[in-house]
Design a protein around this motif. Structure first.
Motif, short mmCIF file in Angstrom:
data_model
loop_
_atom_site.label_atom_id
_atom_site.label_comp_id
_atom_site.label_asym_id
_atom_site.label_seq_id
_atom_site.Cartn_x
_atom_site.Cartn_y
_atom_site.Cartn_z
N ASN A 50 0.82 -1.21 0.00
CA ASN A 50 0.00 0.00 0.00
C ASN A 50 0.86 1.27 0.00
OD1 ASN A 50 -2.65 0.74 -0.28
ND2 ASN A 50 -2.85 1.29 1.91
N ARG A 53 2.88 1.90 -3.76
CA ARG A 53 2.26 2.47 -4.96
C ARG A 53 2.60 3.94 -5.16
NH1 ARG A 53 -2.86 5.00 -3.72
NH2 ARG A 53 -3.38 4.68 -1.52
N ARG A 54 2.97 4.63 -4.10
CA ARG A 54 3.28 6.05 -4.25
C ARG A 54 4.78 6.30 -4.43
NH1 ARG A 54 -0.12 7.77 0.27
NH2 ARG A 54 -2.18 8.04 -0.61
N THR A 109 -1.15 17.06 -9.39
CA THR A 109 -1.47 16.12 -8.32
C THR A 109 -0.39 16.21 -7.23
OG1 THR A 109 -0.30 14.39 -9.47
CG2 THR A 109 -2.65 14.53 -9.85
N PRO A 110 -0.80 15.91 -6.00
CA PRO A 110 0.14 16.14 -4.89
C PRO A 110 1.24 15.09 -4.75
CG PRO A 110 -1.95 15.29 -4.06
CD PRO A 110 -2.13 15.51 -5.52
N THR A 111 0.98 13.85 -5.17
CA THR A 111 1.89 12.76 -4.82
C THR A 111 3.32 13.01 -5.32
OG1 THR A 111 0.08 11.22 -4.79
CG2 THR A 111 2.27 10.27 -4.93
N ILE A 114 4.98 15.91 -3.45
CA ILE A 114 5.36 15.56 -2.08
C ILE A 114 6.62 14.70 -2.09
CG2 ILE A 114 4.67 14.23 -0.03
CD1 ILE A 114 1.74 14.97 -0.77
N GLN B 15 -4.93 6.88 -11.65
CA GLN B 15 -4.54 8.09 -10.92
C GLN B 15 -3.84 7.77 -9.61
OE1 GLN B 15 -5.53 11.21 -12.21
NE2 GLN B 15 -4.64 12.46 -10.58
N ASN B 17 -2.35 4.90 -8.90
CA ASN B 17 -1.32 3.88 -9.11
C ASN B 17 -1.58 2.62 -8.28
OD1 ASN B 17 0.97 2.90 -10.30
ND2 ASN B 17 2.38 3.80 -8.79
N LEU B 18 -2.83 2.17 -8.37
CA LEU B 18 -3.22 0.96 -7.62
C LEU B 18 -2.87 -0.28 -8.45
CD1 LEU B 18 -6.71 2.25 -6.42
CD2 LEU B 18 -4.67 2.02 -5.00
N GLU B 20 -1.95 -3.20 -7.96
CA GLU B 20 -2.40 -4.54 -7.59
C GLU B 20 -3.93 -4.72 -7.73
OE1 GLU B 20 -0.12 -6.96 -6.24
OE2 GLU B 20 1.27 -5.49 -7.07
N GLY B 38 -9.21 1.52 1.14
CA GLY B 38 -8.23 1.97 2.12
C GLY B 38 -7.46 3.21 1.71
N LEU B 39 -8.14 4.13 1.03
CA LEU B 39 -7.46 5.35 0.59
C LEU B 39 -7.24 6.30 1.76
CD1 LEU B 39 -9.34 5.99 -2.80
CD2 LEU B 39 -7.40 4.48 -2.32
N ASP B 40 -6.38 7.30 1.54
CA ASP B 40 -6.10 8.27 2.61
C ASP B 40 -6.23 9.70 2.09
OD1 ASP B 40 -3.82 8.77 1.15
OD2 ASP B 40 -2.54 7.51 2.39
N ILE B 42 -4.14 11.95 1.05
CA ILE B 42 -3.43 12.33 -0.19
C ILE B 42 -4.22 11.83 -1.39
CG2 ILE B 42 -1.31 12.04 -1.55
CD1 ILE B 42 0.20 11.81 1.09
N ASP B 43 -4.81 10.64 -1.25
CA ASP B 43 -5.65 10.11 -2.34
C ASP B 43 -6.85 11.01 -2.58
OD1 ASP B 43 -4.10 7.74 -2.81
OD2 ASP B 43 -4.92 6.90 -0.98
N LEU B 45 -6.96 14.19 -2.37
CA LEU B 45 -6.51 15.29 -3.24
C LEU B 45 -6.37 14.82 -4.68
CD1 LEU B 45 -3.78 16.81 -0.88
CD2 LEU B 45 -5.92 17.89 -1.52
N GLU B 46 -5.87 13.60 -4.84
CA GLU B 46 -5.73 13.04 -6.20
C GLU B 46 -7.11 12.89 -6.86
OE1 GLU B 46 -3.01 12.27 -7.89
OE2 GLU B 46 -1.38 12.08 -6.43
#
Lengths: 352, 85
Positions: A50, A53-54, A109-111, A114, B15, B17-18, B20, B38-40, B42-43, B45-46
């Motif tokens: 999890n 992925r970022r 996008t933020p990722t 960051i 967007q 990058n999931l 799996e 289970g996003l958070d 930051i997601d 915002l995406e």
């Protein structure tokens, strides 16, 4: 600076099979044309999918190498994390900047923003370990990793017990292509890098992390000292600095068992090292390493990993040797790292 | 609506990058945050950028976000309500 940094855990991702415990450079992998891509492990074994992925490649390589070092040291946490990187998370920087251009400064996008900063690797390692201690990233070009070593030695001297240090660098297809067009690369693989017959470098990447401790525990080698030299004007200045450094470590060049040279293969930058080589070859075994990892800001981290491995194995692989001095034991190794003729560093490792 | 839901699933995977996750793994009624995917934050915002980029929708009131991003279906319903599907 009295403290030694005992190496109690290491992890290395490089263009060679360095994640394989049994591999010791019996055969080596050459560059992919003009650059060395790192052999990346299955990251899922080291990092939560999890989180993966970022992460860009630099973060994945750094976090995985750090995890390997921590596992070997049998530690869950440390008293400090010090990282070094010349270019930082280059892939994410590129993504963010290209998004600005391609989307006319909209829809950012933020990722990637960051994760584009140099200190992302150190912070991600800390997040994974839940380490709230001192965390510092050095971005001093060819002194980046070496500065983290210096900081660790000073911090151990001041009472910290276990410290995680590392060097990380990544390249991207665009960065490689731009350097190719600028004719920065050496594509001649017929001459060894230490002959001074080629121009340009073979760019590399990778990540090496170390858990260093003020206590010996199961360590087999220690980093005893490090010294820097910026833009020397002659090989004599380099030699004088080495002698001065070794004197401060109560030894001399004659007593060093192995000198590891950071020849880049670019004769425009290697001339001082080429002049030093015959002076050293009389009494010490000599070897080189940038034909294994390529040239990059933090290649010194790879060299430190290699030196530790040589002391552990008490063997100098034939694929890295320059001369063929036989040594009954390898008790001390001097790494002479140099980046583009600008940043020279000298690191002393001893058997313990 | 079903076509839009399937399209959204693909866009979310790309967007965020999931790597799996496959579109068929996403239940359109499952929560996007916490359980489910289970996003958070930051997601989140995406996802806001996703709506802006692909559907030209700007969320004017941030407080609405919680309801809009509850699931893939609520996102699709919101897009439809804005006449942008």
């Amino acid at each position: 600076m009295a403290a030694k940094a005992y190496i109690i855990g290491t992890g290395c991702i490089s263009p060679q099979n360095t994640t394989d415990e049994n591999y010791f450079f019996e055969t080596i992998i050459g560059p992919n044309g003009d650059h060395f891509p790192a052999i990346e492990p299955s990251y899922k074994e080291h990092i939560n999918p999890n989180m993966l992925r970022r992460m860009g490649r630099a973060i994945k390589m750094g976090a995985s190498a750090a995890r390997m070092a921590m596992t070997e040291a049998k530690l869950d946490n440390v008293d400090a994390i010090m990282s070094g990187t010349g270019l930082g998370c280059f892939e994410d920087s590129e993504k963010f900047l290209l998004a600005i251009l391609n989307n006319d400064e909209q829809f950012l996008t933020p990722t990637s923003f960051i994760q584009s900063t140099h200190n992302t690797v150190g912070s991600q390692v800390a997040l994974i370990m839940k380490c709230h201690e001192y965390n510092y990233t050095y971005t001093h070009r060819g002194f980046s990793f070496e500065s983290s070593v210096m900081d660790a030695l000073l911090s151990l001297n001041e009472g910290k017990k276990n410290i995680l240090i590392g060097g990380i660098e990544e390249h991207t297809p665009l960065f490689v292509e731009l350097n190719r067009q600028a004719k920065k690369f050496n594509t001649d693989t017929t001459h060894p890098l230490f002959e001074g017959k080629t121009h340009g470098i073979q760019m590399g990447e990778g990540s090496a992390f170390f858990v260093v401790s003020s206590e010996k525990q199961n360590a087999q080698s220690s980093i005893d000292g490090i010294s820097f030299l910026y833009k020397p004007k002659s090989s004599k200045e380099v030699l004088d600095k080495i002698n001065q450094f070794l004197d401060s470590q109560n030894t001399a060049l004659d007593n060093i068992d192995l000198v590891l040279f950071g020849f880049s293969g670019d004769s425009d930058f290697d001339n001082y090292l080429l002049e030093l080589l015959p002076l050293v070859s009389n009494h010490s075994a000599t070897a080189h390493y940038k034909h294994l990892c390529g040239d990059y800001h933090t290649a010194g981290a790879f060299a430190t990993w290699l030196a530790d491995k040589i002391i552990r194995k008490q063997e100098i692989p034939h694929t890295i040797r320059i001369n063929h001095h036989t040594k009954t034991s390898i008790k001390s190794i001097l790494i002479i790292n140099a980046y583009l003729g600008i940043n020279y560093s000298f690191t002393l490792l001893r058997q313990c | 609506m079903d076509v839009l839901i399937e399209k959204l699933k693909v866009q979310i995977i790309e967007q965020l990058n999931l790597a799996e996750v496959k579109p068929e793994d996403i239940n359109p009624d499952s929560p996007l945050f916490g359980d489910g995917l289970g996003l958070d934050s930051i997601d989140a915002l995406e996802l806001i950028v996703l709506l802006e980029k692909h559907y030209a929708i700007k969320i004017q009131n941030p407080a609405d976000g919680k309801k809009i991003f509850e699931s893939v279906r609520t996102m699709a319903e919101f897009i439809k309500s804005q006449g942008k599907s």
